[in-house]
Design a protein around this motif. Structure first.
Motif, PDB file in Angstrom:
ATOM      1  N   CYS A 106       0.548   3.257   9.129  1.00 20.64           N
ATOM      2  CA  CYS A 106       0.956   1.914   8.706  1.00 20.64           C
ATOM      3  C   CYS A 106       2.358   1.594   9.192  1.00 20.64           C
ATOM      4  O   CYS A 106       2.636   0.472   9.641  1.00 20.64           O
ATOM      5  CB  CYS A 106       0.897   1.804   7.183  1.00 20.64           C
ATOM      6  SG  CYS A 106      -0.771   1.672   6.513  1.00 20.64           S
ATOM      7  N   ALA A 162       0.829  -1.208   0.000  1.00 19.87           N
ATOM      8  CA  ALA A 162       0.000   0.000   0.000  1.00 19.87           C
ATOM      9  C   ALA A 162       0.862   1.256   0.000  1.00 19.87           C
ATOM     10  O   ALA A 162       0.587   2.211  -0.735  1.00 19.87           O
ATOM     11  CB  ALA A 162      -0.940  -0.015   1.201  1.00 19.87           C
ATOM     12  N   CYS A 163       1.906   1.257   0.793  1.00 20.18           N
ATOM     13  CA  CYS A 163       2.800   2.423   0.861  1.00 20.18           C
ATOM     14  C   CYS A 163       3.517   2.636  -0.470  1.00 20.18           C
ATOM     15  O   CYS A 163       3.613   3.765  -0.955  1.00 20.18           O
ATOM     16  CB  CYS A 163       3.807   2.254   1.995  1.00 20.18           C
ATOM     17  SG  CYS A 163       3.040   2.289   3.631  1.00 20.18           S
ATOM     18  N   VAL A 201       1.126   4.066  -3.196  1.00 19.85           N
ATOM     19  CA  VAL A 201       0.843   5.498  -3.099  1.00 19.85           C
ATOM     20  C   VAL A 201       1.889   6.261  -3.911  1.00 19.85           C
ATOM     21  O   VAL A 201       1.553   7.163  -4.692  1.00 19.85           O
ATOM     22  CB  VAL A 201       0.810   5.971  -1.626  1.00 19.85           C
ATOM     23  CG1 VAL A 201       0.796   7.494  -1.545  1.00 19.85           C
ATOM     24  CG2 VAL A 201      -0.416   5.412  -0.921  1.00 19.85           C
ATOM     25  N   TYR A 256       1.385   8.323  -7.483  1.00 12.96           N
ATOM     26  CA  TYR A 256       1.789   9.727  -7.607  1.00 12.96           C
ATOM     27  C   TYR A 256       2.742   9.935  -8.782  1.00 12.96           C
ATOM     28  O   TYR A 256       2.533  10.811  -9.619  1.00 12.96           O
ATOM     29  CB  TYR A 256       2.443  10.196  -6.303  1.00 12.96           C
ATOM     30  CG  TYR A 256       2.923  11.622  -6.362  1.00 12.96           C
ATOM     31  CD1 TYR A 256       2.023  12.684  -6.255  1.00 12.96           C
ATOM     32  CD2 TYR A 256       4.275  11.913  -6.536  1.00 12.96           C
ATOM     33  CE1 TYR A 256       2.455  13.996  -6.320  1.00 12.96           C
ATOM     34  CE2 TYR A 256       4.718  13.220  -6.604  1.00 12.96           C
ATOM     35  CZ  TYR A 256       3.803  14.260  -6.494  1.00 12.96           C
ATOM     36  OH  TYR A 256       4.249  15.557  -6.572  1.00 12.96           O
ATOM     37  N   ASN A 295      -4.348  12.882   4.233  1.00 12.59           N
ATOM     38  CA  ASN A 295      -4.842  11.663   4.887  1.00 12.59           C
ATOM     39  C   ASN A 295      -4.063  10.425   4.429  1.00 12.59           C
ATOM     40  O   ASN A 295      -3.813   9.517   5.227  1.00 12.59           O
ATOM     41  CB  ASN A 295      -6.330  11.466   4.624  1.00 12.59           C
ATOM     42  CG  ASN A 295      -7.184  12.403   5.438  1.00 12.59           C
ATOM     43  OD1 ASN A 295      -6.720  13.013   6.392  1.00 12.59           O
ATOM     44  ND2 ASN A 295      -8.439  12.526   5.046  1.00 12.59           N
ATOM     45  N   GLN A 296      -3.671  10.379   3.157  1.00 14.25           N
ATOM     46  CA  GLN A 296      -2.893   9.240   2.673  1.00 14.25           C
ATOM     47  C   GLN A 296      -1.499   9.241   3.312  1.00 14.25           C
ATOM     48  O   GLN A 296      -0.996   8.188   3.704  1.00 14.25           O
ATOM     49  CB  GLN A 296      -2.768   9.278   1.153  1.00 14.25           C
ATOM     50  CG  GLN A 296      -4.062   8.877   0.446  1.00 14.25           C
ATOM     51  CD  GLN A 296      -3.960   9.077  -1.038  1.00 14.25           C
ATOM     52  OE1 GLN A 296      -3.680  10.179  -1.499  1.00 14.25           O
ATOM     53  NE2 GLN A 296      -4.198   8.014  -1.789  1.00 14.25           N
ATOM     54  N   GLU A 326      -1.500  10.675  -9.771  1.00 20.05           N
ATOM     55  CA  GLU A 326      -2.602  10.722  -8.809  1.00 20.05           C
ATOM     56  C   GLU A 326      -2.231  11.667  -7.671  1.00 20.05           C
ATOM     57  O   GLU A 326      -1.063  11.787  -7.300  1.00 20.05           O
ATOM     58  CB  GLU A 326      -2.891   9.333  -8.257  1.00 20.05           C
ATOM     59  CG  GLU A 326      -3.361   8.350  -9.305  1.00 20.05           C
ATOM     60  CD  GLU A 326      -3.510   6.930  -8.774  1.00 20.05           C
ATOM     61  OE1 GLU A 326      -3.952   6.081  -9.553  1.00 20.05           O
ATOM     62  OE2 GLU A 326      -3.181   6.669  -7.608  1.00 20.05           O
ATOM     63  N   GLY A 353      -1.936   8.126   6.700  1.00 19.93           N
ATOM     64  CA  GLY A 353      -2.173   6.687   6.670  1.00 19.93           C
ATOM     65  C   GLY A 353      -0.888   5.895   6.542  1.00 19.93           C
ATOM     66  O   GLY A 353      -0.716   4.850   7.178  1.00 19.93           O
ATOM     67  N   ILE A 354       0.039   6.390   5.725  1.00 22.95           N
ATOM     68  CA  ILE A 354       1.338   5.718   5.579  1.00 22.95           C
ATOM     69  C   ILE A 354       2.086   5.744   6.903  1.00 22.95           C
ATOM     70  O   ILE A 354       2.671   4.745   7.320  1.00 22.95           O
ATOM     71  CB  ILE A 354       2.172   6.373   4.458  1.00 22.95           C
ATOM     72  CG1 ILE A 354       1.547   6.055   3.099  1.00 22.95           C
ATOM     73  CG2 ILE A 354       3.620   5.903   4.503  1.00 22.95           C
ATOM     74  CD1 ILE A 354       2.171   6.788   1.938  1.00 22.95           C
ATOM     75  N   VAL A 361      -1.851  12.864  -3.909  1.00 18.03           N
ATOM     76  CA  VAL A 361      -1.606  12.235  -2.615  1.00 18.03           C
ATOM     77  C   VAL A 361      -2.088  13.225  -1.562  1.00 18.03           C
ATOM     78  O   VAL A 361      -1.584  14.336  -1.464  1.00 18.03           O
ATOM     79  CB  VAL A 361      -0.113  11.908  -2.411  1.00 18.03           C
ATOM     80  CG1 VAL A 361       0.116  11.337  -1.025  1.00 18.03           C
ATOM     81  CG2 VAL A 361       0.357  10.926  -3.481  1.00 18.03           C
ATOM     82  N   SER A 362      -3.076  12.805  -0.800  1.00 18.96           N
ATOM     83  CA  SER A 362      -3.684  13.691   0.189  1.00 18.96           C
ATOM     84  C   SER A 362      -2.938  13.620   1.525  1.00 18.96           C
ATOM     85  O   SER A 362      -2.149  12.701   1.767  1.00 18.96           O
ATOM     86  CB  SER A 362      -5.148  13.306   0.403  1.00 18.96           C
ATOM     87  OG  SER A 362      -5.233  12.056   1.062  1.00 18.96           O
TER      88      SER A 362
END
Length: 142
Positions: A133, A107-108, A111, A115, A125-126, A120, A129-130, A122-123
């Protein structure tokens, strides 16, 4: 929630559950490449049957002609994924930990891939989230 968003994730979760059970249950004295060969032969037969059913026998060649380099690279990635999990479990990882660690790492990385490769956004929040994690990976290691 939209069912078209839910059913594919359910298939991924269910399939991934059986995948990890099978990988963990593979006997240690079995050559992993022999086991994977049988797995891929069975998967190829199932895929061929579904493919021919979906496109019709007369359209098989045309549909295959649409393929590009991604099918070859995907095959290499799948072999790496499968062999990696075989050796992860043979090294002694538990089912409850190995998949969590692998998927958090994935997942990390995705992201960053999203990007840089697909532009994409990257917020905040993301990013948060990293960080969460990474803290989870530290906690799961203890």
């Amino acid at each position: 929630m939209n069912w078209n968003l839910i059913w594919p994730i359910l298939i991924v979760v269910l399939s991934n559950t059986f995948y990890n059970i099978c990988m963990k249950s593979m006997p240690n004295d079995v050559n992993p490449f022999g086991a994977l060969m049988i797995t891929y032969i069975v998967a190829a037969i199932i895929s061929a049957i579904i493919f021919i059913y979906m496109v019709g026998p007369s359209n098989v060649v045309f549909e295959i002609s649409k393929l590009n380099w991604t099918s070859i690279i995907l095959a290499l990635a799948i072999v790496g994924l499968e062999v990696g999990y075989v050796f992860v479990y043979r090294a002694g990882w538990t089912v409850s930990t190995a998949s969590v660690v692998a998927n958090i790492g994935l997942a990390c990385v995705l992201v960053a891939v999203g990007y840089f490769l697909y532009r994409e956004n990257v917020s905040f929040n993301q990013i948060l989230g990293i960080i969460v994690c990474m803290i989870g990976l530290i906690l799961i290691s203890f």
